[in-house]
Design a protein around this motif. Structure first.
Motif, PDB file in Angstrom:
ATOM      1  N   VAL A  36      49.602  39.289  45.746  1.00 53.15           N
ATOM      2  CA  VAL A  36      49.543  40.477  44.894  1.00 53.15           C
ATOM      3  C   VAL A  36      48.799  40.070  43.637  1.00 53.15           C
ATOM      4  O   VAL A  36      49.158  39.076  42.988  1.00 53.15           O
ATOM      5  CB  VAL A  36      50.946  41.005  44.551  1.00 53.15           C
ATOM      6  CG1 VAL A  36      50.852  42.202  43.610  1.00 53.15           C
ATOM      7  CG2 VAL A  36      51.696  41.391  45.817  1.00 53.15           C
ATOM      8  N   ALA A  37      47.742  40.810  43.305  1.00 49.22           N
ATOM      9  CA  ALA A  37      46.913  40.495  42.142  1.00 49.22           C
ATOM     10  C   ALA A  37      46.843  41.693  41.213  1.00 49.22           C
ATOM     11  O   ALA A  37      46.927  42.845  41.647  1.00 49.22           O
ATOM     12  CB  ALA A  37      45.512  40.079  42.589  1.00 49.22           C
ATOM     13  N   GLN A  38      46.702  41.404  39.930  1.00 49.08           N
ATOM     14  CA  GLN A  38      46.526  42.496  38.972  1.00 49.08           C
ATOM     15  C   GLN A  38      45.260  42.277  38.157  1.00 49.08           C
ATOM     16  O   GLN A  38      44.894  41.141  37.863  1.00 49.08           O
ATOM     17  CB  GLN A  38      47.743  42.636  38.068  1.00 49.08           C
ATOM     18  CG  GLN A  38      48.084  41.442  37.211  1.00 49.08           C
ATOM     19  CD  GLN A  38      49.343  41.665  36.399  1.00 49.08           C
ATOM     20  OE1 GLN A  38      50.043  42.654  36.570  1.00 49.08           O
ATOM     21  NE2 GLN A  38      49.641  40.743  35.504  1.00 49.08           N
ATOM     22  N   TYR A  39      44.600  43.388  37.842  1.00 44.36           N
ATOM     23  CA  TYR A  39      43.321  43.392  37.115  1.00 44.36           C
ATOM     24  C   TYR A  39      42.250  42.631  37.903  1.00 44.36           C
ATOM     25  O   TYR A  39      42.436  41.465  38.222  1.00 44.36           O
ATOM     26  CB  TYR A  39      43.455  42.774  35.721  1.00 44.36           C
ATOM     27  CG  TYR A  39      44.568  43.350  34.889  1.00 44.36           C
ATOM     28  CD1 TYR A  39      44.603  44.709  34.591  1.00 44.36           C
ATOM     29  CD2 TYR A  39      45.599  42.541  34.420  1.00 44.36           C
ATOM     30  CE1 TYR A  39      45.642  45.240  33.826  1.00 44.36           C
ATOM     31  CE2 TYR A  39      46.636  43.054  33.662  1.00 44.36           C
ATOM     32  CZ  TYR A  39      46.654  44.412  33.364  1.00 44.36           C
ATOM     33  OH  TYR A  39      47.679  44.926  32.626  1.00 44.36           O
ATOM     34  N   LYS A  40      41.155  43.289  38.218  1.00 44.93           N
ATOM     35  CA  LYS A  40      40.133  42.645  39.047  1.00 44.93           C
ATOM     36  C   LYS A  40      38.781  42.518  38.348  1.00 44.93           C
ATOM     37  O   LYS A  40      37.769  42.265  38.981  1.00 44.93           O
ATOM     38  CB  LYS A  40      39.966  43.397  40.360  1.00 44.93           C
ATOM     39  CG  LYS A  40      39.613  44.889  40.212  1.00 44.93           C
ATOM     40  CD  LYS A  40      39.543  45.537  41.588  1.00 44.93           C
ATOM     41  CE  LYS A  40      39.251  47.043  41.464  1.00 44.93           C
ATOM     42  NZ  LYS A  40      39.179  47.691  42.780  1.00 44.93           N
ATOM     43  N   THR A  41      38.772  42.688  37.056  1.00 47.89           N
ATOM     44  CA  THR A  41      37.497  42.603  36.348  1.00 47.89           C
ATOM     45  C   THR A  41      36.986  41.166  36.239  1.00 47.89           C
ATOM     46  O   THR A  41      35.804  40.949  36.057  1.00 47.89           O
ATOM     47  CB  THR A  41      37.637  43.192  34.934  1.00 47.89           C
ATOM     48  OG1 THR A  41      38.747  42.561  34.277  1.00 47.89           O
ATOM     49  CG2 THR A  41      37.893  44.693  34.992  1.00 47.89           C
ATOM     50  N   TRP A  42      37.878  40.175  36.341  1.00 53.82           N
ATOM     51  CA  TRP A  42      37.453  38.775  36.233  1.00 53.82           C
ATOM     52  C   TRP A  42      37.912  38.005  37.468  1.00 53.82           C
ATOM     53  O   TRP A  42      39.095  37.865  37.727  1.00 53.82           O
ATOM     54  CB  TRP A  42      38.023  38.138  34.969  1.00 53.82           C
ATOM     55  CG  TRP A  42      37.727  36.671  34.835  1.00 53.82           C
ATOM     56  CD1 TRP A  42      38.612  35.649  34.941  1.00 53.82           C
ATOM     57  CD2 TRP A  42      36.466  36.061  34.581  1.00 53.82           C
ATOM     58  NE1 TRP A  42      37.987  34.443  34.794  1.00 53.82           N
ATOM     59  CE2 TRP A  42      36.656  34.655  34.559  1.00 53.82           C
ATOM     60  CE3 TRP A  42      35.165  36.562  34.387  1.00 53.82           C
ATOM     61  CZ2 TRP A  42      35.622  33.755  34.337  1.00 53.82           C
ATOM     62  CZ3 TRP A  42      34.137  35.664  34.163  1.00 53.82           C
ATOM     63  CH2 TRP A  42      34.361  34.287  34.135  1.00 53.82           C
ATOM     64  N   LYS A  43      36.945  37.584  38.276  1.00 56.36           N
ATOM     65  CA  LYS A  43      37.196  36.739  39.454  1.00 56.36           C
ATOM     66  C   LYS A  43      38.237  37.334  40.407  1.00 56.36           C
ATOM     67  O   LYS A  43      39.054  36.642  40.987  1.00 56.36           O
ATOM     68  CB  LYS A  43      37.615  35.337  39.012  1.00 56.36           C
ATOM     69  CG  LYS A  43      36.540  34.620  38.189  1.00 56.36           C
ATOM     70  CD  LYS A  43      36.959  33.219  37.787  1.00 56.36           C
ATOM     71  CE  LYS A  43      36.955  32.286  38.973  1.00 56.36           C
ATOM     72  NZ  LYS A  43      37.206  30.872  38.563  1.00 56.36           N
ATOM     73  N   GLY A  44      38.213  38.642  40.528  1.00 57.96           N
ATOM     74  CA  GLY A  44      39.075  39.318  41.493  1.00 57.96           C
ATOM     75  C   GLY A  44      40.487  39.569  41.030  1.00 57.96           C
ATOM     76  O   GLY A  44      41.317  40.094  41.772  1.00 57.96           O
TER      77      GLY A  44
END
Length: 255
Positions: A36-44
């Motif tokens: 689970v990842a949050q915010y994708k503006t930097w390196k996904g």
């Protein structure tokens, strides 16, 4: 010593909770390497939760999603919703409330975080022991429980003993050592506390699909430390007699 063992306390930790929430929403993600990842503006985007399948490839929390993809080409990335430019954790918080409501049926709960809860089992244990009236506890009541420090003698490598074999042997030795007629026995109280937590975890999984791990001991610190000893989807009793041995092996960073 009596004061140190007067309470029975558990720490329950949801296993990869954010991942489990996403897998309940998307069953096709189950048993796959998922983050689970949050915010994708930097390196996904930054990873905040990792399934055990993904951990096997070296993927870890605080890694960037693009870097994790290089370690595991089949990695599935679930993303945290955003609202007004911020991470929206509402679906995880709502799932957490579901779990807390179920656990509160069994004992007094204290939320430690969105995926962890401390449980004071003391009163529930005393009531259960009185109802048992000295009856022997069957091994089946502790089907996912480890007892730290048991068995005392570890089998040799030639015996091809699995971790589950050791778990069962440890539980057998532990139960054989209990004095079921002594209602004030700290060891008996921990054991009954573990039975209640087994029932609690089973209820959580049945009603929500979520699995969790737990530690059962006499205070919050020991419960927290023991919870991480046998993850995932397992629980560990840490008796007072096993604390010195644990501390002698535990890196200070874990404290």
């Amino acid at each position: 010593m009596e004061a140190a063992t007067a309470r029975v306390v558990a720490l329950v930790d949801m296993d990869c909770f954010y991942v489990q929430v996403e897998q309940r929403l998307r069953p096709e993600l189950r048993k796959k390497p998922v983050v689970v990842a949050q915010y994708k503006t930097w390196k996904g985007g930054g990873i905040i939760a990792v399934s055990y399948e993904a951990r096997a490839f070296g993927v870890s929390r605080n890694m960037f999603a693009n870097d994790a993809k290089k370690l595991c080409a089949d990695l599935q990335i679930a993303r945290v919703r955003e609202a007004h430019g911020k991470a929206d954790l509402s679906k995880y918080r709502e799932a957490s409330v579901e779990v807390m409501e179920i656990m509160s049926r069994f004992a007094v709960v204290e939320r430690a975080s969105i995926d962890e809860v401390y449980i004071d089992l003391s009163d529930s244990v005393r009531k259960r022991i009185q109802e048992m009236a000295g009856r022997i506890i069957p091994e089946e009541a502790l089907k996912s429980t480890f007892v730290h420090g048991y068995p005392h003698l570890q089998p040799t490598e030639e015996q091809n003993t699995t971790k589950e074999d050791l778990r069962r042997l440890g539980v057998q030795h532990w139960l054989d050592s209990l004095h079921f007629g002594d209602l004030r026995s700290p060891e008996l109280q921990l054991t009954v506390g573990a039975i209640i937590v087994e029932e609690m975890r089973a209820a959580v999984e049945e009603e929500t699909t979520f699995q969790c791990s737990a530690g059962i001991s006499h205070n919050k610190i020991l419960a927290k430390l023991s919870c991480g000893l046998n993850k995932p989807n397992r629980q560990t009793i840490l008796p007072q007699s096993s604390v010195p041995a644990l501390f002698s092996q535990l890196p200070i960073g874990k404290m």
